[in-house]
Design an enzyme around this catalytic site. Structure first.
Site, PDB file in Angstrom:
ATOM      1  N   SER A  32      -8.527  -1.428  -1.636  1.00 45.03           N
ATOM      2  CA  SER A  32      -9.565  -1.607  -2.584  1.00 45.03           C
ATOM      3  C   SER A  32      -8.708  -2.521  -3.547  1.00 45.03           C
ATOM      4  CB  SER A  32     -10.121  -0.639  -3.723  1.00 45.03           C
ATOM      5  OG  SER A  32     -10.975   0.018  -2.703  1.00 45.03           O
ATOM      6  N   THR A  52     -14.969   0.325   8.342  1.00 42.59           N
ATOM      7  CA  THR A  52     -14.706   1.678   7.985  1.00 42.59           C
ATOM      8  C   THR A  52     -15.637   2.563   8.430  1.00 42.59           C
ATOM      9  OG1 THR A  52     -15.715   1.587   5.932  1.00 42.59           O
ATOM     10  CG2 THR A  52     -13.534   1.489   5.747  1.00 42.59           C
ATOM     11  N   PRO A  72      -0.857   1.170   4.876  1.00 43.99           N
ATOM     12  CA  PRO A  72       0.145   2.263   5.422  1.00 43.99           C
ATOM     13  C   PRO A  72      -0.468   3.585   5.447  1.00 43.99           C
ATOM     14  CG  PRO A  72       1.311   1.048   4.170  1.00 43.99           C
ATOM     15  CD  PRO A  72      -0.339   0.313   3.795  1.00 43.99           C
ATOM     16  N   HIS A  73      -1.364   3.834   4.511  1.00 44.64           N
ATOM     17  CA  HIS A  73      -1.870   5.578   4.538  1.00 44.64           C
ATOM     18  C   HIS A  73      -3.206   5.593   5.361  1.00 44.64           C
ATOM     19  CE1 HIS A  73      -4.514   4.390   0.496  1.00 44.64           C
ATOM     20  NE2 HIS A  73      -5.263   4.081   1.774  1.00 44.64           N
ATOM     21  N   TYR A 110      11.648 -18.152 -11.011  1.00 45.79           N
ATOM     22  CA  TYR A 110      13.282 -18.151 -10.940  1.00 45.79           C
ATOM     23  C   TYR A 110      13.395 -17.006 -11.612  1.00 45.79           C
ATOM     24  CZ  TYR A 110      12.106 -20.022 -15.940  1.00 45.79           C
ATOM     25  OH  TYR A 110      11.703 -19.971 -17.097  1.00 45.79           O
TER      26      TYR A 110
END
Lengths: 622, 622
Positions: free
Chosen positions: A158, A297, A392-393, A422
Site C-alpha cells: 500500500s 490479490t 518481498p513479504h 547531492y
C-alpha cells in the site's frame, strides 16, 4: 562477495513443516547471537560489565526476570492458540502466507540485535548498503538498466502504491510548473501538450534547468497546485482498496479514479482502456496514469502489461501520454522465473531448455498448463513502465513487513525528494538521509538484512527464486487439477467443486455448489459457511484439517465479469442480476512442498476428507 | 492475564552492554523457538515430515546449507564491521538509538516464526488482538478515555504524522460535504462557520445521519474537493521534514504550511501562534490544524501543549477552531512518568512522593533540575488533542520499525475508513480488515507482539516505563552537567564546551569553541570535524571511543532563535547574520545504564579523554 552457488535445494531453506530443519535453524541462530554478543564484549574490552554478578543475584533482578518469563509463557500460549498453521505442507490453501525463508528470519533476528535505522546512513552504514544493493537487485529482476534505475524497501505494498501515485502526480505537474518558472523551455506548448509530455521528456527538460529545479519543484503539485488538472487515474475494475486509499490520500481524489472493465478472465480489457482514453482525450481530460496489476490479490491474474505499453506507444504518437505503474506487490518476484543464469530475459523458445536444466518444474505437463505467451509477454514488458511495486513479504517468502518499489529512471526521485540530490555519501551513491527520498522515515535495517540475505542465498533468476516460483506454481496447478473433478456426497446431496478460471499465477479460486441448485444465494451461503468452518471463524484453529479463505465478487466492484462463470455452473442471468454477487473460495498456493507429487497425493487424500467434514457442517447451516 | 508485577529492575530487561544477560536472552530465545517447533510438530501429528533424513543427507541439501552458512559468515562480518555501538553504557551520545528491550527483541523473533499479518484478523487472530490491546494501552497512557478512543501500530512516525493530517483534512471537509448532501443539518451556517466547526460538533453531526454517511464521505476531501479551502497547517519553525512531506503527499500542499516562530529555547511561541491565527481569520482563512511537538528531534524540546489547548478554547468561543495533532513520536512514552500506579495523572504536588516510592530518579537534585511545571503541564494537556503520534521504536525502546498513532475519538476513524464500521468481528470490536482503517495495508504481527510484550513487562506508568524514562532523563542530565564545565587544552588552545539550553527531555545539544574565537564559520568547521571523527565518517567505528551526532540550525529553518545562544558564546549579531547557521552537536541520551552515578563517573573520565583525542584530530583540519 561472489559465491560459487550450488544447485539450490529448496528443502534446506525452510524450517520445515514439522521443524525438520530446527537443528540448522538453531545452529545459525546461536552462531549469529554469539557473534553479536562477542562484538559487544570486544568493543572497548577495557570497559567492564555494568550488570554485575551481584546484580544478577539480587531479588529484584530475579523477580523481574521471573516476571518476564511469565509474560513469555503467556505470549507463547497466545501465539500457539491463535495463529494459523501456514507452515503445513498441504493443509493450508487460503490467505497469502506460508513458511518464510529460514535465511530471512535468521537475518532479521540477527540484524535486529544491532537495531539499525535505515532512515539515515549515519545510524546504519551496514544495512543501508544492503538496502541499496537489494534495491538494485530488484531493478535488475525487472530488467531495468543498472545505473539508471533505483529502488528501495518500504513498509508494504500500500505504501509502495502510494509512493507510485505520488511520483506520477508530482511528475505530471512539472511541465505546468516549468511554464511558470522557466516558460522559455516549454514555449508554444498548450496545456494539453504540457499534460501529455512523456516522463522521459520531462526528466530531460528538468536536466536542462538544474538551477531552477528547486523553484520548479516548489510550484509543482507538491505546492497544492494543479491537483484537479492532472486527469484520471485508471485502475482495473477489480480495484484493490489500496488504490482508493492512495487516490484519497494523495489528493487527486476518488473522483479522479476510474475503473476499466476486466474481461471474464479478470484481466483489464485493453480495448476498453483505449476507448476510454480516447473519450477522455476528446474532452481534453488527460490521464494521470494507468495501473496494471501483476498478480491480482483476489484472482492472481496478470494484466496484459505488454498491450498496455503498446497502447501507450501508439497513443504517444498521437500526443497522448500516461504514466504506467505496475502493482506487482504479489507477482513481482515471479519475474525471476524468466531470467536465465545470467539474469537475461529468456527467449520464449528457450524456456523449456532453461527450465529443464534448472529443474524448475518436476512435471513438464503442469509447466505447459501454466505457461502461456500472454503471461510471458506481460512479464517481459514490465521493464518499460515507470514504477513497480514488489512485496518481498509476498512471493519473496520474507517475513512481514517488507514492501518495495522500483523506478525505471533514478531522476524521477527528484520529483518527490526533500533535498538536493547531492546529499549523497561520497562514492557510495547512497543517500545520507534516505527518509528525504521516500515516503517513510525511520525504517528497520533488519528488513534490509532479511531481503539482502534472501537474495544472496537465492539469486533472483531461474537458479534461485525462479525455482521457488516454479515449486509454488506447480503446487497451485496440482491443487487446481485436484479441485477440477472433485465431487462430494453430503447427506445424500452431490456437491461439486467448480474452479473459477485457469490461474495465471499461484492463486486458485473455486466454489462448491449442490448439483442442480439454481439459487445463487444458497450457493453463496454454502461457500460462506464452508469458509467459516475452514478458518478461525467457526473452527478450532489447531484441530482444523483444511484451511481456505474467501472473497465476494459483487457487481459494484466486478460488473458482470463473473457472469460467464456463474452461468457456466448453472445459474441464469436473471439469478445473477437478482443476487448481484458470488462468494468465492480462494487459495493462495505458497507451500514450498506441495509441488512434490508424492507429498501432494498424500495430502490430497487427507484434505478431501477434511473438505467432506467441513462441507457436512456447512450444509447444516444453509 | 494480570500479573503481580514486582518492582522492576531495569538491569534484567536488556541484553547488557557486555552481553551480561546473554544467558537469560538465550534461555528465552530457545524456549520460544522450541515451543514454536513443538507447535509445528503437533499440528496434525499424523502428518509426516516432508524433509526426510535422506534428503538432509543428500549432497544438494548439504551444499545449499553450506552456501547459506557462507552467506551468514558474510552477513555477520558486515554487521560487525559497519554497525554502531549503541549498546555501550557510556560512549554513545549521538543518534536516537540504544539498547532495546530484551523482551521486545524476543517477542518479535518469536512472533515472526508465525508470520502473522495484522492487515486482516483472519490471518493473525493472536497478534491482531495484541495490536488492539497495545493501541488501547497507548490511549490510556495519553489519558484518552477507554471505550471512546483508539490507536494502532504503524510503520513509523512519518506515517503516523501523515495519518494525522489525513484525519484532519478529511474531518475538516465533512461539513462542506454535509452542506451538499444534507443541507438541512447545517442550515444557516456560513462557509466560515462550516470550516470552524469543532471535531466534536462534526462527529456528533455525523452520528445523526448514519444513512448518509457514505454519500457525505464521498463528497468530502477524499473526492479531491475543497483541498484549497481548508486553510493553513501550522507547524513549529523547527519544522521536521516529515511535515513538509506530509503536506505534499496529502495534497493540501506546501503552500498551506506555515511555520510559527520558536522562542530562544526552541518552543513554539504561542503568542505568535495566536497573532497569526487572528491575522488569518481576519482574511477569512481557516486553520486546518496546528502541530505541537513533544520532543523535537533536534533539541528534544516540548511545546506548550497546554497553552495551545487553552488558546483553542479561547478562540473557539470566538468561532475559530483548529485541529491539534501532537507529534510525540519521540517523547510520547515519557508521559508514563506522570502516571501513578493506577495510571492516573499525578498531581504536581504528589510527584516527589510517587517518584520516591518508585525509585524513578536516584538523585533528587537531577530530578528537580529537569522537572518544570511547563513540561508537566504540556504532558498533562495531551489528553485534549485529537491525535498523537507515538513511536514505540523511540522512547519505547522497541526495535525498528514500530510507530503508532492514537485518536481521542474512535468515531474519527470513519473519516478515513474504506468500509462501514460494522465490518468488525462480533464481540471483539477488532476490525476484520484493519487495512481499511489505516494508511498501510500488510503489517507485521510480530511488531504488535513486540509492543504488547514490552507493555506487559513494563507497565505504561511510573512503575514500568516511567522508571525507564527516569533513568534516561537522569543520564541526560548527568551528561549535560558533565559538559557544562568542560574545557580542553588542544595544542595550546583552550576549547570550551557550551551546552545549548537546559533540555526538556533527554536530548543534550552542545558546541565546542576555541576560547576567544569570534569567527562563527571556524567554530562550525570545528564542530563538524569533531562530528566526523566521532562518527562513521572519519573514524573506524569499532575503535572509536566516543560517538555523537550533529545538526545545523540555519536561518531558513530556525530564523533567529539561535541568536541568543550564539551571542552568549561570544559571537556578534553581525557574525550570525554573515554565517547564517550554527553547527550543533547532538546527543540523545538513551543508555539505560548511564544514570547510575558510578557508571557515569567511570565513563566521564574515559570519554573526556576520547573527546580530547577527537578534538585534536578536528583542530588539525580547521
Amino acid at each position: 562477495m561472489n559465491y560459487q552457488i550450488p544447485e539450490i535445494d529448496l528443502k534446506a531453506l525452510f524450517i520445515g513443516h514439522k521443524g525438520e530443519n530446527a537443528d540448522l535453524f538453531k545452529e545459525l541462530l546461536l552462531k549469529m547471537v554469539d557473534e553479536h554478543i562477542g562484538w559487544r564484549q570486544n568493543y572497548q574490552p577495557q570497559d567492564l560489565p555494568v550488570i554485575t554478578p551481584f546484580d544478577k543475584d539480587s531479588s529484584s533482578f530475579k523477580n523481574t526476570a521471573n516476571h518476564m518469563r511469565s509474560v513469555f509463557d503467556e505470549l507463547s500460549s497466545k501465539l500457539r492458540t491463535e495463529s494459523m498453521p501456514w507452515h503445513t505442507a498441504g493443509r493450508f490453501w487460503g490467505h497469502m502466507n506460508s513458511e518464510t525463508l529460514m535465511p530471512s528470519i535468521l537475518a532479521y533476528t540477527s540484524a535486529m540485535l544491532w537495531n539499525g535505522n535505515n532512515v539515515a546512513y549515519e545510524s546504519s552504514p551496514g544495512t543501508s548498503q544492503m538496502e541499496e544493493e537489494a534495491g538494485h537487485q530488484l531493478c535488475k529482476m525487472m530488467s531495468y538498466k543498472a545505473g539508471e534505475s533505483w529502488g528501495h524497501i518500504c513498509a508494504d505494498g500500500s505504501i509502495a502504491n502510494l509512493e507510485g501515485i505520488w511520483y506520477a502526480r508530482n511528475l505530471k505537474s512539472l511541465p505546468l510548473a516549468i511554464k511558470e518558472v522557466a516558460p522559455e523551455h516549454v514555449e508554444g506548448k498548450s496545456e494539453w501538450e504540457l499534460l501529455n509530455m512523456s516522463t522521459d521528456e520531462i526528466l530531460d527538460l528538468m536536466d536542462k534547468i538544474p538551477e531552477q529545479m528547486d523553484e520548479v519543484k516548489a510550484k509543482s503539485a507538491r505546492s497544492g497546485r494543479y491537483l484537479n488538472k492532472l486527469g484520471k487515474w485508471l485502475i482495473p475494475q477489480t480495484k484493490h482498496y489500496s488504490w482508493l486509499k492512495s487516490a484519497d490520500i494523495i489528493g487527486v481524489g476518488l473522483d479522479a479514479v476510474e475503473a476499466i472493465d476486466v474481461d471474464s478472465s479478470y484481466h483489464m480489457d485493453i480495448e476498453k482502456l483505449e476507448t476510454r482514453i480516447r473519450e477522455l482525450a476528446a474532452e481534453q481530460i488527460p490521464v494521470l496514469g494507468v495501473v496494471g496489476v501483476v498478480g491480482s490479490t483476489e484472482e492472481g491474474q496478470i494484466d496484459h502489461i505488454d498491450k498496455m505499453v503498446a497502447l501507450r506507444e501508439k497513443l504517444q504518437a498521437e500526443g497522448i501520454y500516461f504514466y504506467i505503474h505496475v502493482d506487482a506487490a504479489y507477482g513481482g518476484y515471479a519475474r525471476a522465473i524468466f531470467l536465465d543464469e545470467n539474469d537475461e530475459f529468456i527467449p520464449y523458445n528457450k524456456i523449456d531448455e532453461v527450465f529443464e536444466r534448472n529443474h524448475v518444474f518436476t512435471d513438464k505437463k503442469l509447466q505447459d498448463e501454466w505457461l502461456t505467451e500472454d503471461v510471458y509477454n506481460a512479464f517481459d514488458a514490465m521493464s518499460k513502465v515507470e514504477s513497480i511495486t514488489i512485496d518481498p513479504h509476498k512471493m519473496g517468502y520474507i517475513p512481514y513487513a517488507a514492501g518495495a518499489i522500483v523506478i525505471r529512471d533514478i531522476r524521477m526521485r527528484d520529483a518527490i525528494s526533500y533535498f538536493a540530490t547531492y546529499v549523497f555519501e561520497k562514492g557510495a551513491d547512497i543517500p545520507a538521509l534516505l527518509g528525504a527520498y521516500i515516503l517513510e522515515g525511520s525504517k528497520a535495517g533488519a528488513t534490509a538484512a532479511a531481503v539482502w540475505t534472501a537474495h544472496k542465498v537465492l539469486p533472483l533468476n531461474v537458479t534461485g527464486y525462479g525455482k521457488l516460483m516454479g515449486a509454488s506454481l506447480e503446487g497451485a496447478y496440482r491443487f487446481y487439477n485436484f479441485l477440477k473433478d472433485l465431487k462430494f456426497n453430503v447427506n445424500g446431496k452431490v456437491i461439486i467443486c467448480h474452479p473459477l478460471t485457469k490461474p495465471d499465477f499461484n492463486m486458485v479460486d473455486y466454489t462448491f455448489n449442490e448439483e442442480g441448485n439454481t439459487d445463487l444465494e444458497r450457493m453463496n451461503k454454502l461457500n460462506h459457511e464452508f469458509f467459516n468452518y475452514s478458518s478461525y471463524v467457526k473452527s478450532d484453529i489447531y484441530s482444523n484439517e483444511f484451511f481456505t479463505s474467501h472473497t465476494d465478487f459483487a457487481i459494484p466492484d466486478y460488473g458482470h465479469s463473473p457472469l460467464e462463470y456463474v452461468k457456466g455452473i448453472g445459474f441464469s442471468e436473471e439469478e445473477w442480476n437478482r443476487v448481484e454477487k458470488v462468494t468465492i473460495l480462494r487459495a493462495c498456493a505458497l507451500s514450498p512442498y506441495a509441488h512434490d507429487p508424492e507429498v501432494f497425493e498424500d495430502y490430497a487424500a487427507k484434505i478431501k476428507n477434511a473438505i467432506q467434514e467441513n462441507l457436512e457442517k456447512a450444509v447444516m447451516e444453509i
